[in-house]
Design a protein around this motif. Structure first.
Motif, PDB file in Angstrom:
ATOM      1  N   MET A 213       0.819  -1.212   0.000  1.00  0.00           N
ATOM      2  CA  MET A 213       0.000   0.000   0.000  1.00  0.00           C
ATOM      3  C   MET A 213       0.855   1.266   0.000  1.00  0.00           C
ATOM      4  O   MET A 213       0.579   2.222  -0.730  1.00  0.00           O
ATOM      5  N   ILE A 214       1.905   1.287   0.819  1.00  0.00           N
ATOM      6  CA  ILE A 214       2.779   2.466   0.854  1.00  0.00           C
ATOM      7  C   ILE A 214       3.447   2.671  -0.498  1.00  0.00           C
ATOM      8  O   ILE A 214       3.580   3.799  -0.976  1.00  0.00           O
ATOM      9  N   ALA A 215       3.864   1.569  -1.125  1.00  0.00           N
ATOM     10  CA  ALA A 215       4.497   1.668  -2.447  1.00  0.00           C
ATOM     11  C   ALA A 215       3.540   2.293  -3.459  1.00  0.00           C
ATOM     12  O   ALA A 215       3.929   3.156  -4.256  1.00  0.00           O
ATOM     13  N   GLY A 219       3.971   6.118  -4.938  1.00  0.00           N
ATOM     14  CA  GLY A 219       4.505   6.012  -6.294  1.00  0.00           C
ATOM     15  C   GLY A 219       4.459   7.317  -7.059  1.00  0.00           C
ATOM     16  O   GLY A 219       5.400   7.676  -7.774  1.00  0.00           O
ATOM     17  N   SER A 220       3.356   8.064  -6.892  1.00  0.00           N
ATOM     18  CA  SER A 220       3.215   9.334  -7.612  1.00  0.00           C
ATOM     19  C   SER A 220       4.097  10.429  -7.031  1.00  0.00           C
ATOM     20  O   SER A 220       4.401  11.408  -7.713  1.00  0.00           O
ATOM     21  N   GLN A 221       4.503  10.280  -5.766  1.00  0.00           N
ATOM     22  CA  GLN A 221       5.319  11.310  -5.116  1.00  0.00           C
ATOM     23  C   GLN A 221       6.810  11.026  -5.261  1.00  0.00           C
ATOM     24  O   GLN A 221       7.606  11.932  -5.511  1.00  0.00           O
ATOM     25  N   HIS A 227      14.058   4.152  -5.850  1.00  0.00           N
ATOM     26  CA  HIS A 227      14.599   3.091  -5.005  1.00  0.00           C
ATOM     27  C   HIS A 227      13.628   2.748  -3.877  1.00  0.00           C
ATOM     28  O   HIS A 227      13.505   1.579  -3.486  1.00  0.00           O
ATOM     29  N   GLY A 228      12.948   3.766  -3.328  1.00  0.00           N
ATOM     30  CA  GLY A 228      12.020   3.526  -2.238  1.00  0.00           C
ATOM     31  C   GLY A 228      10.866   2.627  -2.644  1.00  0.00           C
ATOM     32  O   GLY A 228      10.515   1.677  -1.926  1.00  0.00           O
ATOM     33  N   GLY A 414      -5.884   6.590  -7.240  1.00  0.00           N
ATOM     34  CA  GLY A 414      -5.465   7.929  -6.846  1.00  0.00           C
ATOM     35  C   GLY A 414      -4.029   8.238  -7.215  1.00  0.00           C
ATOM     36  O   GLY A 414      -3.713   9.340  -7.655  1.00  0.00           O
ATOM     37  N   SER A 415      -3.146   7.247  -7.051  1.00  0.00           N
ATOM     38  CA  SER A 415      -1.740   7.466  -7.344  1.00  0.00           C
ATOM     39  C   SER A 415      -1.502   7.646  -8.844  1.00  0.00           C
ATOM     40  O   SER A 415      -0.742   8.523  -9.271  1.00  0.00           O
TER      41      SER A 415
END
Length: 514
Positions: A213-215, A219-221, A227-228, A414-415
């Motif tokens: 979920m965090i990925a 992703g858009s930011q 790498h993150g 959203g991303s």
């Protein structure tokens, strides 16, 4: 007390709790712009108001299903109502975006217990035609929550503020707790063995879904190739692999992997996934499109959303009656998938800036019918495909498919929308912005459905030019994501589900299930 009266009381208590959960999801989406203005939340922080709830809802659904089988479905249901009411109370009182995000995450943990244990209680308490009616009512009430959520939130926002939405959630769950003595204790339950509970498996599952979920959200930011994001995706794969290994070796696994070998059960679960990508994404992001592109007021947008959600009030009961009168439940599910796909595709073709609202009626009604025909029915059919003693775990797994896919679909939608807006608007907006920070802030505002902030920041003679630019960019990005996620991906999922749930060719002398 009369058995019929207590059964009705049990049903009312469970359905009231079930009603609150979807109304919270759909209602909060409408309130996001107001929450952003009031709390000065950034785009990422604002996304987590929805995503934190969806994430914990998805992560803990399977955990609560396993807990319910081991420690008691009534006990876990009541604990879930306590957690949900506490999270809603803290949300109403939140004085910062971080506190609101954490409170919504806590509410999501409680919502997972309510859904997993509530469905399991209905499955084990009712039999035969009464069971079919109970699940039809479950689908109807869930649909009612989805239907009224956006409309009620729009009315509340126009007359009070966004905090009032969470105050009424708190009050409703207090009523559930007061009525909890009407819920019977479990008919059969394994001995309470906390030492044997699969805590490691639960933790691995939660961490794996959290990494994914965090990925998606970031992703858009950070950039999809950063790498993150790569590290988070890698972590998700590793954690998922370790989770499978843990479940295979544990004496009392959180997830009995044999359920995934049940072809019919998995097919039913994928029906809920298709609905998540086709229906829930629209439920979350269509209000922003209506407000930002079609320039509707919050109340008007909420009322327009009734076209999407009203079929949820009628179609679950209709599906139950059709099956009761001999119509193949598999045929009803196939019809629901076809309606869903037809509605999404026609919406992608028909919607555009300046369109008359009546053109939205048929696409939105078709999507709503597609969702409504499967709601409730698919839950009853899925649990019927597994042994009763695994009903809690099966309900947890079914809702994990449903809720994890909802969380992923909403976050991915959203991303990708934010990514596409950045690509399309960065160049044109650079002539208006003073620096890159201002430019990024404008793009994030547009992605959150707030076009007014960038427009008000430029000279009056350039305002209309910018507004037209932003509306065109949002409309274009919205349609690309709608086709990619809601249409193509939903079609693929529907095809796989159809292949899994269709009856196999009958063997001579061997009766086949419907």
């Amino acid at each position: 007390m009369n058995k019929s009266v207590t059964s009705k009381g049990l049903l009312v208590v469970i359905l009231l709790a079930i009603f609150v959960v979807p109304s919270s999801i759909s209602g909060t989406a409408v309130a996001l712009p107001a929450i952003g203005v009031d709390t000065h939340a950034s785009l990422t922080t604002l996304q987590w108001v929805v995503n934190a709830f969806n994430l914990t809802f998805a992560c803990f659904t399977l955990v609560w299903g396993a807990l319910a089988d081991a420690f008691g479905r009534k006990r876990c249901f009541i604990l879930g109502a306590v957690l949900y009411s506490t999270g809603s109370l803290l949300s109403a009182m939140a004085d910062s975006p971080l506190v609101l995000d954490l409170a919504r995450a806590l509410a999501g943990v409680g919502a997972a217990a309510i859904f997993s244990c509530g469905i399991a209680l209905l499955s084990t308490h009712f039999d035969g035609a009464a069971r079919m009616r109970a699940f039809a009512m479950f689908g109807t009430v869930a649909g009612l929550g989805v239907s009224l959520g956006p409309t009620l939130s729009g009315l509340v926002l126009d007359n009070f503020n966004w905090r009032a939405i969470f105050w009424w959630h708190t009050g409703a769950l207090v009523l559930v707790l007061l009525g909890s003595p009407l819920i019977h204790r479990d008919k059969q339950r394994a001995p309470i063995t906390f030492s044997h509970f699969d805590a490691l498996g639960s933790l691995l599952f939660i961490l794996a879904l959290l990494a994914l979920m965090i990925a998606i959200v970031q992703g858009s930011q950070w950039g999809w190739g950063s790498h993150g994001v790569r590290a988070l995706i890698f972590s998700f794969v590793v954690l998922l692999a370790v989770f499978v290994w843990q479940e295979k070796r544990h004496r009392q696994p959180m997830l009995d992997l044999s359920l995934l070998a049940n072809r019919r059960f998995v097919g039913m679960a994928l029906v809920t996934v298709a609905a998540s990508f086709g229906f829930v994404t629209l439920l979350t992001y269509l209000p922003s499109y209506l407000v930002s592109v079609l320039r509707l007021a919050p109340t008007e947008a909420g009322l327009t959303m009734l076209l999407l959600t009203l079929p949820m009030l009628v179609c679950p009961i209709l599906a139950g009656r059709l099956v009761t009168h001999g119509v193949s439940p598999t045929g009803v599910l196939n019809t629901s998938l076809l309606c869903l796909l037809a509605g999404i595709s026609s919406l992608a073709i028909a919607s555009h800036p300046g369109m008359p609202l009546w053109q939205l009626a048929m696409p939105l009604l078709l999507v709503g019918v597609g969702m409504g025909l499967s709601a409730g029915l698919v839950d009853g059919m899925a649990l019927k495909a597994v042994p009763e003693e695994r009903a809690g775990m099966a309900a947890g797994l079914l809702n994990t498919f449903r809720l994890a896919s909802e969380a992923i679909a909403v976050a991915l939608y959203g991303s990708l929308l934010a990514t596409l807006l950045g690509e399309r608007l960065r160049g044109p907006l650079s002539t208006f912005a003073k620096n890159d920070d201002v430019l990024l802030n404008w793009i994030n505002n547009v992605a959150a459905g707030n076009l007014d902030t960038p427009v008000l920041a430029v000279a009056a003679e350039k305002a209309e030019l910018m507004r037209g630019m932003l509306i065109g960019g949002y409309d274009n990005a919205f349609h690309i994501v709608l086709w990619a996620i809601a249409s193509i991906l939903t079609a693929l999922l529907a095809l796989i589900a159809w292949l899994l749930i269709r009856p196999r060719k009958a063997l001579v002398g061997v009766p086949q299930p419907f």
